[in-house]
Write an enzyme that holds these catalytic residues in place. Structure first.
Site, PDB file in Angstrom:
ATOM      1  N   GLN A 121       4.679  43.751  43.318  1.00 56.15           N
ATOM      2  CA  GLN A 121       3.900  44.042  42.158  1.00 56.15           C
ATOM      3  C   GLN A 121       4.253  43.755  40.688  1.00 56.15           C
ATOM      4  OE1 GLN A 121       2.134  48.249  43.184  1.00 56.15           O
ATOM      5  NE2 GLN A 121       3.975  47.821  44.482  1.00 56.15           N
ATOM      6  N   MET A 140       4.959  46.259  51.252  1.00 53.95           N
ATOM      7  CA  MET A 140       6.086  47.069  51.843  1.00 53.95           C
ATOM      8  C   MET A 140       5.759  48.400  52.145  1.00 53.95           C
ATOM      9  SD  MET A 140      10.132  46.500  52.284  1.00 53.95           S
ATOM     10  CE  MET A 140       9.855  44.812  53.277  1.00 53.95           C
ATOM     11  N   GLU A 141       4.773  49.088  51.256  1.00 54.12           N
ATOM     12  CA  GLU A 141       5.080  50.559  51.056  1.00 54.12           C
ATOM     13  C   GLU A 141       4.680  51.131  52.455  1.00 54.12           C
ATOM     14  OE1 GLU A 141       5.123  48.804  47.322  1.00 54.12           O
ATOM     15  OE2 GLU A 141       3.685  48.359  49.024  1.00 54.12           O
ATOM     16  N   MET A 142       3.725  50.686  53.176  1.00 49.35           N
ATOM     17  CA  MET A 142       3.434  51.249  54.456  1.00 49.35           C
ATOM     18  C   MET A 142       4.757  51.403  55.332  1.00 49.35           C
ATOM     19  SD  MET A 142       0.805  53.001  55.597  1.00 49.35           S
ATOM     20  CE  MET A 142      -0.388  52.285  54.631  1.00 49.35           C
ATOM     21  N   TRP A 144       7.224  52.974  54.387  1.00 52.51           N
ATOM     22  CA  TRP A 144       7.816  54.190  54.149  1.00 52.51           C
ATOM     23  C   TRP A 144       6.869  55.235  54.067  1.00 52.51           C
ATOM     24  CZ3 TRP A 144      12.558  53.481  54.179  1.00 52.51           C
ATOM     25  CH2 TRP A 144      13.190  51.990  53.947  1.00 52.51           C
TER      26      TRP A 144
END
Length: 262
Positions: A121, A140-142, A144
């Site tokens: 980002q 990559m957030e998904m 976590w």
């Protein structure tokens, strides 16, 4: 607080580097503070024409340092109130990416190694993104159990194909620089992205600085056709017959380097 960002300015070009190479420039509270401070400084830096943003060591930025952020008391400290608009339109998390987009001069990100999550980002806040061939990227957030919330959706809109972004956000899978270029996350690929970015920044620095800033304002404008057309006319009217605009014409006619004034 340990410094996390370095800035060197020469010839109107700021060479900005994330300086936590032992942790792949992962984002801890000090890194957030350092990036926001760097953006704040550059907003009013005299004579600034362009910015190159990169990471020292083996990677651009590996995203959040989850352990460090947890130890800092995420949510308990007012600095981490995600609903507070502490930076204009943005919160502090968003500002480390969104701030590069709103900086008045062009920003070129030189990306290598990994650009995961928040790191991707941050790179996406740049006007232009140049990546090394072996770069690994991920929304990559998904992984976590969360969603991109550092201005990613606002920055990717118009650059990244919608269905591809949905797939990558839903799965958190990694993709390489070639796929990133095809989808719009990356502008182009270069063996030495930092050198390529510096060359581009110096070329930009050689153009009328008022016209460059006007071009970025127009590129950032989110408006309908009528407002955009009017904004073009206003920017052009403010540039025509100014000393730097006249100098651009004369330098071209006389086949010499221009001498612009800030």
């Amino acid at each position: 607080m340990e410094a996390r960002v370095s800035i060197e300015i020469s010839g109107g070009v700021a060479d900005v580097r994330l300086t936590r190479p032992d942790k792949l420039n992962a984002l801890d509270p000090a890194m957030f503070a350092g990036i926001i401070a760097a953006i704040t400084r550059l907003e009013t830096e005299p004579g600034l024409r362009a910015v190159v943003l990169s990471g020292e060591g083996r990677s651009f930025c590996a995203g959040l340092d989850m352990a460090s952020m947890a130890q800092s008391g995420l949510g308990a400290d007012s600095r981490f109130d995600i609903m507070a608009r502490t930076q204009g339109l943005a919160n502090d998390f968003q500002q480390v990416a969104w701030g590069w987009r709103t900086l008045p001069v062009p920003v070129i990100a030189a990306v290598h190694g990994v650009a995961f999550g928040g790191g991707l980002q941050i790179a996406s806040g740049a006007d232009v993104r140049i990546a090394a061939p072996g770069t690994r990227l991920s929304v990559m957030e998904m992984k976590w159990g969360i969603v991109p919330d550092m201005a990613g959706y606002a920055l990717w809109r118009g650059n990244v194909r919608d269905d591809a972004l949905r797939e990558l956000a839903y799965t958190a899978r990694e993709f390489d620089a070639a796929e990133a270029q095809a989808l719009g996350f990356v502008t182009r690929i270069a063996e030495d992205p930092h050198a390529e970015a510096m060359t581009l920044a110096r070329a930009i620095a050689g153009r009328n600085p008022q016209a460059i800033r006007a071009a970025k304002r127009l590129a950032n404008l989110e408006a309908d056709a009528a407002e955009t057309l009017l904004a073009e006319s206003r920017e052009q009217g403010a540039l025509l017959r100014t000393p730097n605009q006249i100098e651009a014409v004369m330098a071209n006619m006389q086949k010499r380097p221009p001498q612009f004034k800030d």
